[in-house]
Design an enzyme around this catalytic site. Structure first.
Site, PDB file in Angstrom:
ATOM      1  N   GLU A 112      -3.240  -9.392 -12.476  1.00 39.62           N
ATOM      2  CA  GLU A 112      -2.534 -10.003 -11.341  1.00 39.62           C
ATOM      3  C   GLU A 112      -2.554  -9.053 -10.151  1.00 39.62           C
ATOM      4  O   GLU A 112      -2.787  -7.857 -10.320  1.00 39.62           O
ATOM      5  CB  GLU A 112      -1.064 -10.277 -11.725  1.00 39.62           C
ATOM      6  CG  GLU A 112      -0.921 -11.243 -12.879  1.00 39.62           C
ATOM      7  CD  GLU A 112       0.522 -11.343 -13.387  1.00 39.62           C
ATOM      8  OE1 GLU A 112       1.437 -10.806 -12.735  1.00 39.62           O
ATOM      9  OE2 GLU A 112       0.712 -11.958 -14.448  1.00 39.62           O
ATOM     10  N   LYS A 114      -0.732  -6.780  -7.464  1.00 39.96           N
ATOM     11  CA  LYS A 114       0.544  -6.072  -7.434  1.00 39.96           C
ATOM     12  C   LYS A 114       1.126  -6.247  -6.033  1.00 39.96           C
ATOM     13  O   LYS A 114       0.648  -5.641  -5.071  1.00 39.96           O
ATOM     14  CB  LYS A 114       0.347  -4.598  -7.777  1.00 39.96           C
ATOM     15  CG  LYS A 114       1.660  -3.865  -7.932  1.00 39.96           C
ATOM     16  CD  LYS A 114       1.418  -2.478  -8.509  1.00 39.96           C
ATOM     17  CE  LYS A 114       2.710  -1.766  -8.789  1.00 39.96           C
ATOM     18  NZ  LYS A 114       3.553  -1.570  -7.617  1.00 39.96           N
ATOM     19  N   ASP A 116       3.462  -5.905  -2.944  1.00 39.84           N
ATOM     20  CA  ASP A 116       4.243  -4.783  -2.428  1.00 39.84           C
ATOM     21  C   ASP A 116       5.605  -5.266  -1.940  1.00 39.84           C
ATOM     22  O   ASP A 116       5.848  -5.380  -0.748  1.00 39.84           O
ATOM     23  CB  ASP A 116       3.462  -4.111  -1.292  1.00 39.84           C
ATOM     24  CG  ASP A 116       3.939  -2.698  -1.039  1.00 39.84           C
ATOM     25  OD1 ASP A 116       4.823  -2.226  -1.781  1.00 39.84           O
ATOM     26  OD2 ASP A 116       3.423  -2.074  -0.108  1.00 39.84           O
ATOM     27  N   TYR A 221       6.675 -13.821 -11.903  1.00 33.72           N
ATOM     28  CA  TYR A 221       5.680 -13.400 -12.907  1.00 33.72           C
ATOM     29  C   TYR A 221       6.214 -13.236 -14.324  1.00 33.72           C
ATOM     30  O   TYR A 221       5.440 -13.010 -15.233  1.00 33.72           O
ATOM     31  CB  TYR A 221       4.898 -12.158 -12.466  1.00 33.72           C
ATOM     32  CG  TYR A 221       5.724 -11.003 -11.929  1.00 33.72           C
ATOM     33  CD1 TYR A 221       6.551 -10.271 -12.753  1.00 33.72           C
ATOM     34  CD2 TYR A 221       5.646 -10.661 -10.587  1.00 33.72           C
ATOM     35  CE1 TYR A 221       7.297  -9.217 -12.252  1.00 33.72           C
ATOM     36  CE2 TYR A 221       6.386  -9.604 -10.070  1.00 33.72           C
ATOM     37  CZ  TYR A 221       7.216  -8.893 -10.914  1.00 33.72           C
ATOM     38  OH  TYR A 221       7.949  -7.858 -10.412  1.00 33.72           O
ATOM     39  N   LYS A 305      -3.475   1.254  -9.137  1.00 34.43           N
ATOM     40  CA  LYS A 305      -3.082   1.374  -7.728  1.00 34.43           C
ATOM     41  C   LYS A 305      -4.296   1.551  -6.817  1.00 34.43           C
ATOM     42  O   LYS A 305      -5.249   2.234  -7.172  1.00 34.43           O
ATOM     43  CB  LYS A 305      -2.165   2.584  -7.561  1.00 34.43           C
ATOM     44  CG  LYS A 305      -0.872   2.475  -8.354  1.00 34.43           C
ATOM     45  CD  LYS A 305       0.204   1.776  -7.596  1.00 34.43           C
ATOM     46  CE  LYS A 305       0.865   2.754  -6.653  1.00 34.43           C
ATOM     47  NZ  LYS A 305       2.156   2.247  -6.177  1.00 34.43           N
ATOM     48  N   CYS A 397      -5.822  13.413  36.233  1.00 35.40           N
ATOM     49  CA  CYS A 397      -6.812  13.244  35.167  1.00 35.40           C
ATOM     50  C   CYS A 397      -7.044  14.592  34.470  1.00 35.40           C
ATOM     51  O   CYS A 397      -7.313  15.594  35.145  1.00 35.40           O
ATOM     52  CB  CYS A 397      -8.123  12.724  35.753  1.00 35.40           C
ATOM     53  SG  CYS A 397      -9.473  12.747  34.557  1.00 35.40           S
ATOM     54  N   CYS A 400     -10.975  15.589  35.513  1.00 36.69           N
ATOM     55  CA  CYS A 400     -11.418  15.892  36.876  1.00 36.69           C
ATOM     56  C   CYS A 400     -10.272  16.236  37.833  1.00 36.69           C
ATOM     57  O   CYS A 400     -10.500  16.535  38.997  1.00 36.69           O
ATOM     58  CB  CYS A 400     -12.250  14.739  37.436  1.00 36.69           C
ATOM     59  SG  CYS A 400     -11.257  13.289  37.845  1.00 36.69           S
ATOM     60  N   CYS A 415      -7.848   6.949  35.607  1.00 36.29           N
ATOM     61  CA  CYS A 415      -8.427   7.859  36.575  1.00 36.29           C
ATOM     62  C   CYS A 415      -9.396   7.000  37.388  1.00 36.29           C
ATOM     63  O   CYS A 415     -10.272   6.346  36.827  1.00 36.29           O
ATOM     64  CB  CYS A 415      -9.173   8.972  35.842  1.00 36.29           C
ATOM     65  SG  CYS A 415     -10.299   9.877  36.916  1.00 36.29           S
ATOM     66  N   CYS A 420     -15.698  11.248  38.012  1.00 34.88           N
ATOM     67  CA  CYS A 420     -15.052  11.962  36.904  1.00 34.88           C
ATOM     68  C   CYS A 420     -16.071  12.164  35.770  1.00 34.88           C
ATOM     69  O   CYS A 420     -16.636  11.195  35.266  1.00 34.88           O
ATOM     70  CB  CYS A 420     -13.840  11.185  36.399  1.00 34.88           C
ATOM     71  SG  CYS A 420     -13.146  11.885  34.893  1.00 34.88           S
TER      72      CYS A 420
HETATM   73  S1  IVH Z   1       5.174  -6.886 -14.098  1.00 37.12           S
HETATM   74  C1  IVH Z   1       7.529  -4.795 -17.325  1.00 37.12           C
HETATM   75  N1  IVH Z   1       3.650  -7.985 -12.230  1.00 37.12           N
HETATM   76  O1  IVH Z   1       5.566  -3.422  -9.502  1.00 37.12           O
HETATM   77  C2  IVH Z   1       6.569  -5.275 -16.330  1.00 37.12           C
HETATM   78  N2  IVH Z   1       5.165  -6.275 -11.608  1.00 37.12           N
HETATM   79  O2  IVH Z   1       5.504  -0.547  -9.966  1.00 37.12           O
HETATM   80  C3  IVH Z   1       7.233  -5.482 -15.054  1.00 37.12           C
HETATM   81  N3  IVH Z   1       5.138  -5.765  -9.220  1.00 37.12           N
HETATM   82  O3  IVH Z   1       8.790  -3.099 -10.832  1.00 37.12           O
HETATM   83  C4  IVH Z   1       6.476  -5.753 -13.907  1.00 37.12           C
HETATM   84  N4  IVH Z   1       3.613  -7.236  -8.638  1.00 37.12           N
HETATM   85  O4  IVH Z   1       8.411  -4.767  -8.891  1.00 37.12           O
HETATM   86  C5  IVH Z   1       4.601  -7.077 -12.525  1.00 37.12           C
HETATM   87  N5  IVH Z   1       2.286  -9.049 -10.689  1.00 37.12           N
HETATM   88  C6  IVH Z   1       3.229  -8.153 -10.976  1.00 37.12           C
HETATM   89  C7  IVH Z   1       3.798  -7.335  -9.970  1.00 37.12           C
HETATM   90  C8  IVH Z   1       4.761  -6.398 -10.336  1.00 37.12           C
HETATM   91  C9  IVH Z   1       4.421  -6.288  -8.194  1.00 37.12           C
HETATM   92  C10 IVH Z   1       6.099  -4.649  -9.085  1.00 37.12           C
HETATM   93  C11 IVH Z   1       7.397  -4.800  -9.845  1.00 37.12           C
HETATM   94  C12 IVH Z   1       7.483  -3.567 -10.705  1.00 37.12           C
HETATM   95  C13 IVH Z   1       6.637  -2.629  -9.926  1.00 37.12           C
HETATM   96  C14 IVH Z   1       6.179  -1.464 -10.747  1.00 37.12           C
END
Ligand code: IVH
Length: 433
Positions: A112, A114, A116, A221, A305, A397, A400, A415, A420
């Site tokens: 999946e 991640k 932010d 999720y 990451k 400037c 110049c 300028c 220049c």
């Molecule tokens: S699963 C026990 N799935 O990332 C597993 N987390 O750095 C729990 N996060 O605390 C998390 N996207 O806040 C999961 N697709 C995703 C996620 C995700 C973002 C975050 C979540 C977690 C943090 C860990």
């Protein structure tokens, strides 16, 4: 010479300070990557000297501190964090450990994005949203139900009258994040470093009406109790009315995981929300249970990451460049810092209005970011220097020495001299290219 014991104490103090600024004040002074590196150094030292581990060490806790302005809720199942992999090597090691532990050659993974943002736990009773809680320290979090209810993608009533818990990520879209920072500039409030801090700040607003003005969003999720697999759970969440992220794959090939990673690392800018990596999860619940968890994170999932894009460094000076059209642009000269494998020495400051908006002076520690653009930019001041020097755009400037002009309503000074040398040189380079 420094002993491991004193270094450990030093690192712990440093981490405690960062945790406080990050979680309690929502005002981090280092990038996530830098923070992680400090924690890793501490973990390495503690592993080498286990006799020095104390219960109050920042490594001995699940998550963040609860700030105290909201009542707290204790989770029935802890909200764990994720271990990070910063390279394909680390990812492969994790995959090998998983296969060894469950004695299998092949494992089905769900990959999946991640998101932010920040994770929240939603409690539903008979299909109705009862409580919304932030992750807090992983064992208990803050009850922010009124704020969570303002999020349009969180159903207040499910399509079935079930009693479940749902976990997912609350986040702010890119546009909303930029708008919010503009508003903060006008209100002379410090900028948020990233959408996650902005989302966290928003979710902890005391007035839900204010939260409603900042359209937060949510991807689900996890559902508790669990079904047979993550894939099945995502389907179920979708069927109950939740928004799930469409960009995910199920695969047993690590090469496919890596290909997916490479694809999203280069396409992340095209999403209208920010992601900071991928989450690779063992699909089958039975295998997840076999693998179990440490006190901090499950063994069945890992965060792959993306390379860091932010770092902090010192603004050593501001140099003024003269372009082909005579426009004067201030450029930040930085103490060299590595961001995601590239050494950064300069960053764009755009124009004098931007310098004022940032409230930046020479000598300050700043947060810089390598975004989608080629030239890194200064995001915000993380700590002003006691002996900071205010920068003023020159009246003449820098090349110049002729007088420069700033037209009414224009952000740039120019300028205007036809001779220049900087303009002539830039014009020639432009022509030659
Ligand atoms: S699963 C026990 N799935 O990332 C597993 N987390 O750095 C729990 N996060 O605390 C998390 N996207 O806040 C999961 N697709 C995703 C996620 C995700 C973002 C975050 C979540 C977690 C943090 C860990």
């Amino acid at each position: 010479m420094e002993t491991p014991g004193t270094r450990i104490e030093e690192l712990r103090d440093e981490i405690r300070g960062h945790e406080y600024r990050y979680f309690v004040q929502n005002e981090p002074t280092v990038s996530d990557y830098e923070f992680d590196q400090i924690v890793r150094e501490l973990q390495r030292l503690e592993q080498a000297h286990p006799e020095l581990i104390t219960p109050d060490s920042p490594t001995q806790r699940v998550g963040e501190q609860v700030s105290g302005s909201f009542p707290s809720h204790t989770f029935r199942q802890p909200m764990l964090s994720l271990d990070n992999a910063y390279s394909f090597e680390e990812l492969k090691d994790w995959d090998r450990r998983v296969r060894e532990r469950v004695s299998r050659d092949e494992i089905d993974y769900i990959v999946e994005l991640k998101i932010d943002g920040l994770s929240v736990n939603l409690v539903y009773h008979d299909g109705r949203l009862e409580t919304g809680v932030t992750r807090g320290d992983g064992h208990s979090g803050e009850i922010v139900t009124a704020n969570v209810r303002t999020i349009r993608t969180i159903p207040l009533r499910l399509r079935e009258p079930v009693s479940i818990e749902v976990r997912g990520e609350v986040f702010l879209g890119r546009d909303t994040f930029l708008r919010l920072n503009e508003e903060r500039d006008s209100a002379e409030l410090p900028r948020f470093a990233n959408p996650r801090n902005a989302a966290a700040g928003s979710l902890r607003q005391v007035d839900p009406a204010l939260v409603a003005e900042r359209p937060l969003d949510f991807f689900a999720y996890t559902i508790l109790p669990r079904g047979r697999s993550q894939a099945e759970d995502l389907e179920r969440l979708s069927g109950l009315g939740f928004k799930i992220n469409p960009n995910c794959v199920r695969t047993r090939s690590l090469d496919a995981v890596i290909a997916f990673y490479e694809r999203w690392e280069s396409e992340r800018e095209e999403l209208d929300y920010e992601i900071d990596g991928l989450v690779v999860k063992v699909d089958a619940t039975s295998l997840q249970e076999k693998l179990g968890a440490t006190t901090k994170a499950p063994r069945w999932a890992i965060a792959a990451k993306f390379p860091a894009r932010q770092a902090t460094t010192r603004l050593v000076d501001i140099r003024v460049q003269v372009g082909r059209t005579g426009a004067l642009t201030p450029v930040a000269e930085l103490e060299a810092v590595e961001v995601g494998g590239v050494t950064i020495r300069n960053a764009s400051l755009h124009n004098e209005d931007e310098i004022e908006r940032l409230g930046v002076s020479i000598g300050d520690r700043v947060l810089i970011e390598r975004g989608g653009d080629v030239i890194p930019k200064v995001v915000k001041v993380v700590s002003p220097a006691p002996d900071r020097r205010t920068f003023k755009m020159p009246e003449t400037c820098p090349v110049c020495r002729s007088r420069v002009f700033r037209e009414e309503g224009e952000v740039l000074r120019r300028c205007l001299s036809q001779t220049c040398p900087a303009k002539v040189k830039e014009a020639f380079l432009h022509w030659a290219s």
